[in-house]
Design an enzyme around this catalytic site. Structure first.
Site, short mmCIF file in Angstrom:
data_model
loop_
_atom_site.label_atom_id
_atom_site.label_comp_id
_atom_site.label_asym_id
_atom_site.label_seq_id
_atom_site.Cartn_x
_atom_site.Cartn_y
_atom_site.Cartn_z
N HIS A 11 0.84 -1.21 0.00
CA HIS A 11 0.00 0.00 0.00
C HIS A 11 0.87 1.25 0.00
CE1 HIS A 11 -3.86 -2.01 0.65
NE2 HIS A 11 -3.21 -2.82 1.48
N ASP A 68 8.16 5.98 8.38
CA ASP A 68 7.44 5.40 9.51
C ASP A 68 6.25 6.31 9.77
OD1 ASP A 68 7.45 3.16 11.22
OD2 ASP A 68 7.93 4.44 12.92
N ASP A 151 -7.38 3.14 8.12
CA ASP A 151 -8.15 3.91 7.13
C ASP A 151 -9.66 3.83 7.32
OD1 ASP A 151 -6.00 5.04 5.84
OD2 ASP A 151 -5.98 3.64 4.16
N LYS A 171 -7.42 10.01 -1.56
CA LYS A 171 -6.66 9.99 -0.29
C LYS A 171 -5.48 10.97 -0.38
CE LYS A 171 -4.21 6.93 2.96
NZ LYS A 171 -3.80 5.57 3.36
N HIS A 176 -1.05 12.43 4.81
CA HIS A 176 0.23 12.61 5.51
C HIS A 176 1.40 12.11 4.66
CE1 HIS A 176 -2.10 9.02 6.20
NE2 HIS A 176 -1.01 8.32 6.41
P1 IMP Z 1 4.55 1.55 9.87
O1 IMP Z 1 4.95 2.88 9.35
O2 IMP Z 1 4.67 0.49 8.82
O3 IMP Z 1 5.19 1.19 11.17
O4 IMP Z 1 2.99 1.69 10.09
C1 IMP Z 1 2.39 1.65 11.32
C2 IMP Z 1 0.95 1.29 11.21
O5 IMP Z 1 0.23 2.51 11.07
C3 IMP Z 1 0.52 0.43 10.04
O6 IMP Z 1 0.57 -0.92 10.34
C4 IMP Z 1 -0.91 0.84 9.87
O7 IMP Z 1 -1.72 0.15 10.75
C5 IMP Z 1 -0.88 2.30 10.27
N1 IMP Z 1 -0.79 3.18 9.11
C6 IMP Z 1 0.31 3.69 8.53
N2 IMP Z 1 -0.02 4.49 7.49
C7 IMP Z 1 -1.37 4.45 7.42
C8 IMP Z 1 -2.31 5.04 6.54
O8 IMP Z 1 -1.99 5.76 5.59
N3 IMP Z 1 -3.60 4.76 6.79
C9 IMP Z 1 -4.01 3.97 7.82
N4 IMP Z 1 -3.18 3.37 8.66
C10 IMP Z 1 -1.86 3.61 8.45
#
Ligand code: IMP
Length: 191
Positions: A11, A68, A151, A171, A176
């Site tokens: 994603h 991150d 999301d 989106k 972000h």
């Molecule tokens: P990481 O940056 O891979 O550690 O992401 C942390 C967690 O934040 C992910 O597993 C998702 O659950 C959530 N996350 C990160 N980016 C998004 C986004 O754009 N939408 C929704 N959840 C997100």
């Protein structure tokens, strides 16, 4: 310019590719033949992003970046934040994480939250960080089937749809990750 993007999250790859112009080509870990789950052991998004890009630079000696992201909920003192992926445990289940979030917010009147993305770019071993923030709120029940993570329960300020009810183009009007990526692109265009 070619850069390795230090993630295994398809994603994130799709979202970031949709923002990068043709001048910047990203190579995924899979495409670079790297099959590791990069640890995220730190207490801040900045440290985790740095740790991930440094791990990949050490292995490949190739320019790279990582990102991150955390969901910071005001009523929960910024949680799940850096723990967003593993909020409900090591299983990293999106559904279990959402369930825990909704349960912790149950009965609370302030449901404001933000997604915060930190990108760490390493060019010839020199690091630059970029941040992107999307303000919004957490709704009480999941809505929508697109996207990933939190999301289905996040509505960005300025919309009445959850991120999971939007395609990537929509989106990206709020995201972000898009904001942080635009700063990355602007920087890359200056070097
Ligand atoms: P990481 O940056 O891979 O550690 O992401 C942390 C967690 O934040 C992910 O597993 C998702 O659950 C959530 N996350 C990160 N980016 C998004 C986004 O754009 N939408 C929704 N959840 C997100």
């Amino acid at each position: 310019m070619k850069l390795i993007f230090a993630t295994n999250n398809q994603h994130k790859i799709d979202e970031i590719r949709s923002v990068l112009g043709k001048k910047i080509e990203i190579i995924t870990l899979k495409e670079a033949g790297i099959n590791i789950d990069i640890p995220e052991p730190y207490k801040t998004l900045e440290e985790n992003a740095s740790g991930k890009s440094k791990t990949i630079f050490d292995i490949t000696a190739t320019n790279c970046f990582s990102e991150d992201t955390g969901l910071e909920v005001n009523e929960l003192n910024g949680e799940p934040g850096v723990k967003s992926a593993r909020y409900a445990g090591e299983g990293r289940s999106f559904d279990a994480n959402i369930e825990k979030l909704l349960s912790n917010l149950s009965g609370k009147s302030d449901r404001t939250a933000r997604f915060r993305t930190v990108i760490s770019l390493l060019i010839d071993g020199t690091e630059t960080l970029f941040e992107g923030i999307c303000e919004g709120r957490i709704i009480e029940k999941k809505r929508g089937l697109q996207g990933f993570g939190y999301d289905p329960v996040f509505i960005p300020t300025g919309s009445d749809k959850t991120f999971a009810e939007m395609d990537i183009v929509e989106k990206n009007r709020f995201s972000h990750r898009k904001k942080a990526t635009e700063k990355l692109v602007a920087f890359l265009n200056t070097i």
